[in-house]
Design a protein around this motif. Structure first.
Motif, PDB file in Angstrom:
ATOM      1  N   PRO A  31      14.483 -12.237 -11.683  1.00  0.00           N
ATOM      2  CA  PRO A  31      14.885 -13.171 -10.622  1.00  0.00           C
ATOM      3  C   PRO A  31      16.027 -12.612  -9.790  1.00  0.00           C
ATOM      4  CG  PRO A  31      15.704 -13.917 -12.733  1.00  0.00           C
ATOM      5  CD  PRO A  31      14.830 -12.741 -13.031  1.00  0.00           C
ATOM      6  N   GLU A  32      16.225 -13.217  -8.647  1.00  0.00           N
ATOM      7  CA  GLU A  32      17.284 -12.799  -7.754  1.00  0.00           C
ATOM      8  C   GLU A  32      18.654 -13.111  -8.357  1.00  0.00           C
ATOM      9  OE1 GLU A  32      16.994 -11.107  -5.091  1.00  0.00           O
ATOM     10  OE2 GLU A  32      14.784 -11.121  -4.992  1.00  0.00           O
ATOM     11  N   ALA A  33      19.656 -12.273  -8.052  1.00  0.00           N
ATOM     12  CA  ALA A  33      21.018 -12.490  -8.563  1.00  0.00           C
ATOM     13  C   ALA A  33      21.648 -13.715  -7.907  1.00  0.00           C
ATOM     14  CB  ALA A  33      21.867 -11.244  -8.309  1.00  0.00           C
ATOM     15  N   VAL A  34      22.512 -14.406  -8.675  1.00  0.00           N
ATOM     16  CA  VAL A  34      23.189 -15.585  -8.132  1.00  0.00           C
ATOM     17  C   VAL A  34      24.307 -15.149  -7.206  1.00  0.00           C
ATOM     18  CG1 VAL A  34      22.578 -16.949 -10.150  1.00  0.00           C
ATOM     19  CG2 VAL A  34      24.704 -15.662 -10.139  1.00  0.00           C
ATOM     20  N   ALA A  35      24.900 -16.078  -6.544  1.00  0.00           N
ATOM     21  CA  ALA A  35      25.960 -15.772  -5.586  1.00  0.00           C
ATOM     22  C   ALA A  35      27.173 -15.198  -6.309  1.00  0.00           C
ATOM     23  CB  ALA A  35      26.347 -17.033  -4.819  1.00  0.00           C
ATOM     24  N   GLY A  36      27.687 -14.110  -5.830  1.00  0.00           N
ATOM     25  CA  GLY A  36      28.878 -13.484  -6.418  1.00  0.00           C
ATOM     26  C   GLY A  36      28.559 -12.460  -7.484  1.00  0.00           C
ATOM     27  N   ARG A  37      27.296 -12.268  -7.790  1.00  0.00           N
ATOM     28  CA  ARG A  37      26.916 -11.291  -8.814  1.00  0.00           C
ATOM     29  C   ARG A  37      25.832 -10.380  -8.254  1.00  0.00           C
ATOM     30  NH1 ARG A  37      26.519 -14.652 -14.533  1.00  0.00           N
ATOM     31  NH2 ARG A  37      28.653 -15.511 -14.496  1.00  0.00           N
ATOM     32  N   ARG A  38      25.591  -9.258  -8.982  1.00  0.00           N
ATOM     33  CA  ARG A  38      24.551  -8.317  -8.574  1.00  0.00           C
ATOM     34  C   ARG A  38      23.905  -7.717  -9.808  1.00  0.00           C
ATOM     35  NH1 ARG A  38      26.237  -2.981  -8.789  1.00  0.00           N
ATOM     36  NH2 ARG A  38      28.465  -2.644  -9.207  1.00  0.00           N
ATOM     37  N   HIS A  39      22.712  -7.244  -9.674  1.00  0.00           N
ATOM     38  CA  HIS A  39      21.984  -6.627 -10.781  1.00  0.00           C
ATOM     39  C   HIS A  39      22.421  -5.189 -10.951  1.00  0.00           C
ATOM     40  CE1 HIS A  39      19.489 -10.076 -11.339  1.00  0.00           C
ATOM     41  NE2 HIS A  39      18.853  -9.966 -10.160  1.00  0.00           N
ATOM     42  N   ALA A  40      22.392  -4.716 -12.209  1.00  0.00           N
ATOM     43  CA  ALA A  40      22.725  -3.326 -12.539  1.00  0.00           C
ATOM     44  C   ALA A  40      21.624  -2.768 -13.419  1.00  0.00           C
ATOM     45  CB  ALA A  40      24.078  -3.243 -13.247  1.00  0.00           C
ATOM     46  N   VAL A  41      21.281  -1.498 -13.191  1.00  0.00           N
ATOM     47  CA  VAL A  41      20.238  -0.833 -13.967  1.00  0.00           C
ATOM     48  C   VAL A  41      20.875  -0.210 -15.196  1.00  0.00           C
ATOM     49  CG1 VAL A  41      18.464   0.921 -13.933  1.00  0.00           C
ATOM     50  CG2 VAL A  41      18.943  -0.391 -11.875  1.00  0.00           C
ATOM     51  N   ILE A  42      20.493  -0.665 -16.390  1.00  0.00           N
ATOM     52  CA  ILE A  42      21.023  -0.136 -17.644  1.00  0.00           C
ATOM     53  C   ILE A  42      19.869   0.109 -18.592  1.00  0.00           C
ATOM     54  CG2 ILE A  42      23.255  -1.306 -17.374  1.00  0.00           C
ATOM     55  CD1 ILE A  42      22.245  -3.428 -19.328  1.00  0.00           C
ATOM     56  N   GLN A  43      20.134   0.901 -19.654  1.00  0.00           N
ATOM     57  CA  GLN A  43      19.129   1.169 -20.668  1.00  0.00           C
ATOM     58  C   GLN A  43      19.210   0.111 -21.758  1.00  0.00           C
ATOM     59  OE1 GLN A  43      19.412   5.092 -22.213  1.00  0.00           O
ATOM     60  NE2 GLN A  43      18.895   6.087 -20.266  1.00  0.00           N
ATOM     61  N   THR A  44      18.058  -0.400 -22.119  1.00  0.00           N
ATOM     62  CA  THR A  44      17.993  -1.417 -23.175  1.00  0.00           C
ATOM     63  C   THR A  44      17.165  -0.947 -24.356  1.00  0.00           C
ATOM     64  OG1 THR A  44      16.090  -2.409 -22.069  1.00  0.00           O
ATOM     65  CG2 THR A  44      18.258  -3.274 -21.492  1.00  0.00           C
ATOM     66  N   ASP A  45      16.848   0.375 -24.380  1.00  0.00           N
ATOM     67  CA  ASP A  45      16.067   0.888 -25.513  1.00  0.00           C
ATOM     68  C   ASP A  45      16.951   1.000 -26.745  1.00  0.00           C
ATOM     69  OD1 ASP A  45      14.015   1.035 -23.748  1.00  0.00           O
ATOM     70  OD2 ASP A  45      14.298   3.178 -23.303  1.00  0.00           O
ATOM     71  N   ASN A  46      16.307   1.083 -27.914  1.00  0.00           N
ATOM     72  CA  ASN A  46      17.048   1.227 -29.173  1.00  0.00           C
ATOM     73  C   ASN A  46      17.696   2.604 -29.287  1.00  0.00           C
ATOM     74  OD1 ASN A  46      16.323  -1.368 -29.971  1.00  0.00           O
ATOM     75  ND2 ASN A  46      14.395  -0.656 -30.886  1.00  0.00           N
ATOM     76  N   PHE A  47      17.058   3.616 -28.763  1.00  0.00           N
ATOM     77  CA  PHE A  47      17.581   4.973 -28.826  1.00  0.00           C
ATOM     78  C   PHE A  47      17.944   5.397 -27.408  1.00  0.00           C
ATOM     79  CE2 PHE A  47      14.543   4.427 -32.252  1.00  0.00           C
ATOM     80  CZ  PHE A  47      15.297   4.784 -33.348  1.00  0.00           C
ATOM     81  N   LEU A  48      19.234   5.550 -27.174  1.00  0.00           N
ATOM     82  CA  LEU A  48      19.702   5.932 -25.863  1.00  0.00           C
ATOM     83  C   LEU A  48      19.561   7.439 -25.680  1.00  0.00           C
ATOM     84  CD1 LEU A  48      22.963   3.782 -25.614  1.00  0.00           C
ATOM     85  CD2 LEU A  48      20.666   3.235 -24.783  1.00  0.00           C
TER      86      LEU A  48
END
Length: 398
Positions: free
Chosen positions: A125-142
């Protein structure tokens, strides 16, 4: 027949093995314990026949002739063996082709899974006002994300191998039994006798071919001569046609020129006739009009006698003035002057009559000159018309 019987035997063996496996599976399910016991239901031993039954083959294939036709067997190669390479049934497939097929199959499966995953997974979903999305890794093994993966070099040394010796030439084993015999000269072939029909055929064919070539050359020469004759006739016909066309063209041009000359002649005659008619009408009209004009001018005083005018303008006023002035003085001498006046008036009247006669003579002479000129013009016009008509008749006769 032997091939068909082998297929039936194999089929029966497979059926027997399947029934054995089914029986063993049924016994193991009935035991339910930890052990395994093999058992098979009793059955009759199948009769093994050496040859196939013709009736069975007819029922199976529907036609008795198919049971003895080897071309209906799938194991028999049909067609030209040189057209396409037929691999044997035991040939080993190409490992490279198998690897490529496996890679393509894996790639298709991966694309299918990605497509299914993209359709099934909901979007962020779209980010709420005052915030933004960030691309991060969510895998178990980084793992470290880099544009180029880590690389390293490794070396190894294999043991030297001896070259494989060349394969020996395959020589099939000799089969059969050798026999020999002796043939003396003249037993199998007599050259003079055998070559005679061949020579006859060769000589006959050569003579026939030569005769055909001579006939063909003669026919070609006749065709060329006929073509030359046809070309000459055609050239003569074309020249004659051109000559006739030129003659017809000249005849047409001459006809057009004659018609143009005739039209010009008719037009000139028409113009001449119109001119003659106009001239005659003008002469007739002017002849009557001339006398009327002169009469009118004379009546209006345009033509006058100088003596009469001088008397009327000079003498009569002077006379009236003298008479008026001397009327009283002339009363005594009236008798003497009356005679002088009577003589003077008589001489004046005579002079007036003479002048009138001269005027009438001049008018008559002018009318005669006009009539003579008109008659001369009409005579000249008639002579010119007669000359033109005579010239036209001469041209038509010529």
């Amino acid at each position: 027949s032997g091939l068909g019987g082998g297929e039936e035997i194999e089929r029966e063996r497979h059926e027997a093995a399947g029934s054995e496996r089914a029986g063993a599976r049924m016994v193991s399910e009935q035991d339910g314990g930890g052990g395994y016991a093999f058992a098979q239901q009793p059955r009759a031993v199948a009769e093994t026949r050496k040859y196939r039954d013709p009736g069975m083959a007819t029922q199976q294939h529907g036609d008795e002739r198919l049971s003895v036709n080897i071309m209906w067997d799938r194991r028999v190669v049909r067609g030209n063996t040189y057209a396409a390479q037929v691999l044997p049934a035991t040939s080993v497939p190409d490992p490279v082709a198998l690897q490529k097929e496996a890679e393509e199959r894996k790639l298709r499966e991966l694309k299918q899974r990605q497509k299914t995953r993209q359709v099934a997974r909901p979007t962020t979903p779209e980010a709420v006002a005052g915030r933004r999305h960030a691309v991060i890794q969510t895998d178990n093994f980084l793992e470290e994300i880099a544009d180029r993966p880590a690389e390293m070099e490794m070396e190894t040394q294999t043991d030297p191998f001896m070259d494989r010796p060349p394969s020996p030439l395959f020589l099939p084993m000799k089969t059969g039994v050798d026999r020999e015999t002796q043939i003396v000269e003249g037993d199998l072939f007599d050259f003079d006798f055998e070559v005679e029909p061949i020579l006859l055929v060769m000589v006959g064919k050569t003579l026939e071919q030569s005769l055909m070539e001579v006939l063909e050359e003669e026919e070609l020469a006749n065709m060329r001569a006929h073509q030359d004759e046809f070309d000459q006739i055609r050239a003569a016909e074309l020249a004659e046609a051109q000559r006739m066309e030129d003659a017809e063209r000249r005849r047409h041009q001459e006809k057009e020129q004659r018609m143009l000359q005739e039209r010009e002649r008719v037009e000139n005659e028409r113009k001449t006739a119109a001119k003659v008619a106009a001239r005659g009408f003008s002469h007739r009209y002017i002849g009557d009009m001339l006398s009327d004009v002169f009469g009118g001018l004379e009546g209006t005083g345009f033509f006058f006698d100088p003596l009469v005018k001088e008397i009327q303008d000079t003498f009569v006023p002077w006379l009236l003035e003298g008479v008026a002035g001397d009327f009283a003085a002339a009363a005594a001498a009236q008798e003497a002057v009356s005679g002088a006046i009577g003589g003077a008036l008589s001489s004046a009247q005579a002079q007036l009559e003479a002048a009138e006669g001269i005027r009438l003579e001049h008018v008559k002479r002018r009318e005669e000159e006009a009539a003579a000129a008109a008659a001369a013009a009409e005579a000249e016009a008639a002579a010119a018309a007669a000359a033109e008509a005579a010239a036209a008749e001469a041209e038509e006769e010529g």
